[in-house]
Design a protein around this motif. Structure first.
Motif, PDB file in Angstrom:
ATOM      1  N   SER A 110       0.821  -1.209   0.000  1.00 19.83           N
ATOM      2  CA  SER A 110       0.000   0.000   0.000  1.00 19.83           C
ATOM      3  C   SER A 110       0.859   1.265   0.000  1.00 19.83           C
ATOM      4  CB  SER A 110      -0.930   0.016   1.217  1.00 19.83           C
ATOM      5  OG  SER A 110      -0.194   0.239   2.401  1.00 19.83           O
ATOM      6  N   ASP A 111       0.272   2.337  -0.495  1.00 22.20           N
ATOM      7  CA  ASP A 111       0.966   3.627  -0.515  1.00 22.20           C
ATOM      8  C   ASP A 111       1.258   4.119   0.899  1.00 22.20           C
ATOM      9  OD1 ASP A 111       0.884   3.643  -3.269  1.00 22.20           O
ATOM     10  OD2 ASP A 111      -0.823   5.008  -3.406  1.00 22.20           O
ATOM     11  N   ARG A 112       0.322   3.916   1.812  1.00 19.99           N
ATOM     12  CA  ARG A 112       0.544   4.364   3.187  1.00 19.99           C
ATOM     13  C   ARG A 112       1.694   3.597   3.844  1.00 19.99           C
ATOM     14  NH1 ARG A 112      -4.808   4.837   6.601  1.00 19.99           N
ATOM     15  NH2 ARG A 112      -5.136   2.710   5.844  1.00 19.99           N
ATOM     16  N   ALA A 113       1.780   2.296   3.598  1.00 22.66           N
ATOM     17  CA  ALA A 113       2.885   1.514   4.164  1.00 22.66           C
ATOM     18  C   ALA A 113       4.222   2.005   3.601  1.00 22.66           C
ATOM     19  CB  ALA A 113       2.697   0.035   3.885  1.00 22.66           C
ATOM     20  N   LYS A 114       4.260   2.274   2.318  1.00 21.59           N
ATOM     21  CA  LYS A 114       5.505   2.742   1.694  1.00 21.59           C
ATOM     22  C   LYS A 114       5.964   4.053   2.329  1.00 21.59           C
ATOM     23  CE  LYS A 114       7.491   3.907  -2.788  1.00 21.59           C
ATOM     24  NZ  LYS A 114       7.283   3.922  -4.232  1.00 21.59           N
ATOM     25  N   ILE A 115       5.060   4.996   2.475  1.00 19.72           N
ATOM     26  CA  ILE A 115       5.416   6.295   3.077  1.00 19.72           C
ATOM     27  C   ILE A 115       5.793   6.105   4.538  1.00 19.72           C
ATOM     28  CG2 ILE A 115       4.541   8.590   3.677  1.00 19.72           C
ATOM     29  CD1 ILE A 115       5.162   8.147   0.654  1.00 19.72           C
ATOM     30  N   TYR A 116       5.070   5.268   5.258  1.00 20.69           N
ATOM     31  CA  TYR A 116       5.354   5.005   6.669  1.00 20.69           C
ATOM     32  C   TYR A 116       6.751   4.405   6.827  1.00 20.69           C
ATOM     33  CZ  TYR A 116       4.308   3.893  11.529  1.00 20.69           C
ATOM     34  OH  TYR A 116       4.318   3.852  12.898  1.00 20.69           O
ATOM     35  N   ILE A 117       7.106   3.477   5.959  1.00 20.38           N
ATOM     36  CA  ILE A 117       8.428   2.846   6.030  1.00 20.38           C
ATOM     37  C   ILE A 117       9.528   3.861   5.722  1.00 20.38           C
ATOM     38  CG2 ILE A 117       9.923   1.151   4.885  1.00 20.38           C
ATOM     39  CD1 ILE A 117       7.343  -0.610   4.625  1.00 20.38           C
ATOM     40  N   ILE A 118       9.324   4.707   4.746  1.00 17.94           N
ATOM     41  CA  ILE A 118      10.351   5.682   4.357  1.00 17.94           C
ATOM     42  C   ILE A 118      10.485   6.807   5.377  1.00 17.94           C
ATOM     43  CG2 ILE A 118      10.993   7.414   2.623  1.00 17.94           C
ATOM     44  CD1 ILE A 118       9.606   5.582   0.534  1.00 17.94           C
ATOM     45  N   TYR A 119       9.368   7.391   5.808  1.00 15.04           N
ATOM     46  CA  TYR A 119       9.401   8.600   6.636  1.00 15.04           C
ATOM     47  C   TYR A 119       9.050   8.375   8.102  1.00 15.04           C
ATOM     48  CZ  TYR A 119       9.621  10.961   2.158  1.00 15.04           C
ATOM     49  OH  TYR A 119      10.004  11.377   0.917  1.00 15.04           O
ATOM     50  N   GLY A 120       8.544   7.206   8.438  1.00 14.78           N
ATOM     51  CA  GLY A 120       8.138   6.945   9.813  1.00 14.78           C
ATOM     52  C   GLY A 120       6.710   7.404  10.055  1.00 14.78           C
ATOM     53  N   ALA A 121       6.331   7.374  11.321  1.00 11.77           N
ATOM     54  CA  ALA A 121       4.977   7.790  11.696  1.00 11.77           C
ATOM     55  C   ALA A 121       4.819   9.293  11.465  1.00 11.77           C
ATOM     56  CB  ALA A 121       4.714   7.451  13.153  1.00 11.77           C
ATOM     57  N   PRO A 122       3.665   9.730  10.984  1.00  9.79           N
ATOM     58  CA  PRO A 122       3.467  11.171  10.776  1.00  9.79           C
ATOM     59  C   PRO A 122       3.373  11.894  12.119  1.00  9.79           C
ATOM     60  CG  PRO A 122       1.428   9.983  10.378  1.00  9.79           C
ATOM     61  CD  PRO A 122       2.480   8.955  10.606  1.00  9.79           C
ATOM     62  N   ASN A 123       3.767  13.167  12.104  1.00  4.30           N
ATOM     63  CA  ASN A 123       3.634  13.974  13.314  1.00  4.30           C
ATOM     64  C   ASN A 123       2.184  14.385  13.546  1.00  4.30           C
ATOM     65  OD1 ASN A 123       6.566  14.831  12.068  1.00  4.30           O
ATOM     66  ND2 ASN A 123       6.555  14.448  14.263  1.00  4.30           N
ATOM     67  N   ASN A 124       1.456  14.601  12.464  1.00  3.31           N
ATOM     68  CA  ASN A 124       0.036  14.939  12.542  1.00  3.31           C
ATOM     69  C   ASN A 124      -0.710  14.186  11.454  1.00  3.31           C
ATOM     70  OD1 ASN A 124       0.076  17.039  14.628  1.00  3.31           O
ATOM     71  ND2 ASN A 124       1.302  18.166  13.130  1.00  3.31           N
ATOM     72  N   GLU A 125      -1.938  13.813  11.782  1.00  3.22           N
ATOM     73  CA  GLU A 125      -2.799  13.139  10.816  1.00  3.22           C
ATOM     74  C   GLU A 125      -4.173  13.788  10.874  1.00  3.22           C
ATOM     75  OE1 GLU A 125      -4.924   8.829  10.375  1.00  3.22           O
ATOM     76  OE2 GLU A 125      -2.785   8.810  10.822  1.00  3.22           O
ATOM     77  N   TYR A 140       4.591  15.967   8.426  1.00  2.00           N
ATOM     78  CA  TYR A 140       5.855  15.670   9.102  1.00  2.00           C
ATOM     79  C   TYR A 140       6.544  16.976   9.475  1.00  2.00           C
ATOM     80  CZ  TYR A 140       5.310  10.844   7.606  1.00  2.00           C
ATOM     81  OH  TYR A 140       4.836   9.581   7.419  1.00  2.00           O
ATOM     82  N   LYS A 141       7.329  16.937  10.539  1.00  2.00           N
ATOM     83  CA  LYS A 141       8.063  18.124  10.992  1.00  2.00           C
ATOM     84  C   LYS A 141       9.015  18.635   9.918  1.00  2.00           C
ATOM     85  CE  LYS A 141       7.863  17.237  15.915  1.00  2.00           C
ATOM     86  NZ  LYS A 141       8.586  16.875  17.138  1.00  2.00           N
ATOM     87  N   THR A 142       9.447  17.773   9.040  1.00  2.31           N
ATOM     88  CA  THR A 142      10.365  18.155   7.971  1.00  2.31           C
ATOM     89  C   THR A 142       9.690  19.013   6.904  1.00  2.31           C
ATOM     90  OG1 THR A 142       9.857  16.113   6.797  1.00  2.31           O
ATOM     91  CG2 THR A 142      11.788  16.100   8.256  1.00  2.31           C
ATOM     92  N   GLY A 143       8.347  19.140   6.979  1.00  2.00           N
ATOM     93  CA  GLY A 143       7.606  19.909   5.987  1.00  2.00           C
ATOM     94  C   GLY A 143       6.919  19.048   4.944  1.00  2.00           C
ATOM     95  N   TYR A 144       7.226  17.776   4.925  1.00  2.00           N
ATOM     96  CA  TYR A 144       6.560  16.885   3.974  1.00  2.00           C
ATOM     97  C   TYR A 144       5.100  16.710   4.350  1.00  2.00           C
ATOM     98  CZ  TYR A 144      11.097  15.486   2.084  1.00  2.00           C
ATOM     99  OH  TYR A 144      12.320  15.483   1.486  1.00  2.00           O
ATOM    100  N   GLU A 145       4.262  16.626   3.316  1.00  2.00           N
ATOM    101  CA  GLU A 145       2.840  16.375   3.512  1.00  2.00           C
ATOM    102  C   GLU A 145       2.395  15.367   2.458  1.00  2.00           C
ATOM    103  OE1 GLU A 145      -0.194  19.540   4.400  1.00  2.00           O
ATOM    104  OE2 GLU A 145      -0.841  18.970   2.369  1.00  2.00           O
TER     105      GLU A 145
END
Length: 160
Positions: A110-125, A140-145
């Motif tokens: 899944s797309d969510r698993a891929k992003i979770y694996i690369i960037y970790g848990a989101p700071n806000n959802e 994410y704190k890094t500015g990624y959305e």
């Protein structure tokens, strides 16, 4: 005609029943979340460079295991300890994403698993609705959305 159909059914049934399971389990120097090489390859496609991934695909299974062990050994932030903190972080993210996104969403595919694996848990959802489809936004704190929109089958697809 009946005999032909019976024969075809027999062949089909026999071919399905007699299929051997392939065991892609190997002895690794490092501790991965699984011993299944196919699953490890999938996750590596998310986190290693395209060049390294292409190199890995050209190798046979034993060489892939050595490649992966050497790859993670080179990235170990504290090589004088027995733990590889970077690999431990990856293992944790993969196990958590398998838990969070299994079922209809497609698990590790899944797309969510891929992003979770690369960037970790989101700071806000955040969850909202767009044209009767659920939209989930991860910040994410890094500015990624990242925005994921549900399809009619309950899977979430990356929209950015």
């Amino acid at each position: 005609m009946r005999i032909r159909l019976s024969f075809l059914f027999f062949l089909f049934f026999f071919s399905c029943v007699s299929k051997k399971e392939t065991n892609n389990s190997y002895n690794y120097e490092n501790d991965y979340w699984t011993n299944n090489l196919d699953e490890i390859e999938l996750v590596m496609s998310y986190v290693i460079s395209l060049d390294d991934y292409k190199k890995m695909l050209k190798l046979d299974d034993i060489e892939k295991v050595k490649f992966l062990d050497e790859y993670w050994k080179a990235l170990d932030p504290t090589p004088d300890t027995s733990d590889n903190e970077l690999l431990d972080e990856l293992n944790g993210r993969v196990l958590e994403s398998k838990n969070l996104f299994s079922g209809f969403d497609g698990g590790l595919f899944s797309d969510r698993a891929k992003i979770y694996i690369i960037y970790g848990a989101p700071n806000n959802e955040y969850k909202t609705y767009l044209d009767n489809y659920e939209l989930i936004t991860w910040n994410y704190k890094t500015g990624y959305e990242f925005n994921f929109i549900s399809d009619s089958f309950g899977r979430y697809k990356l929209q950015n």
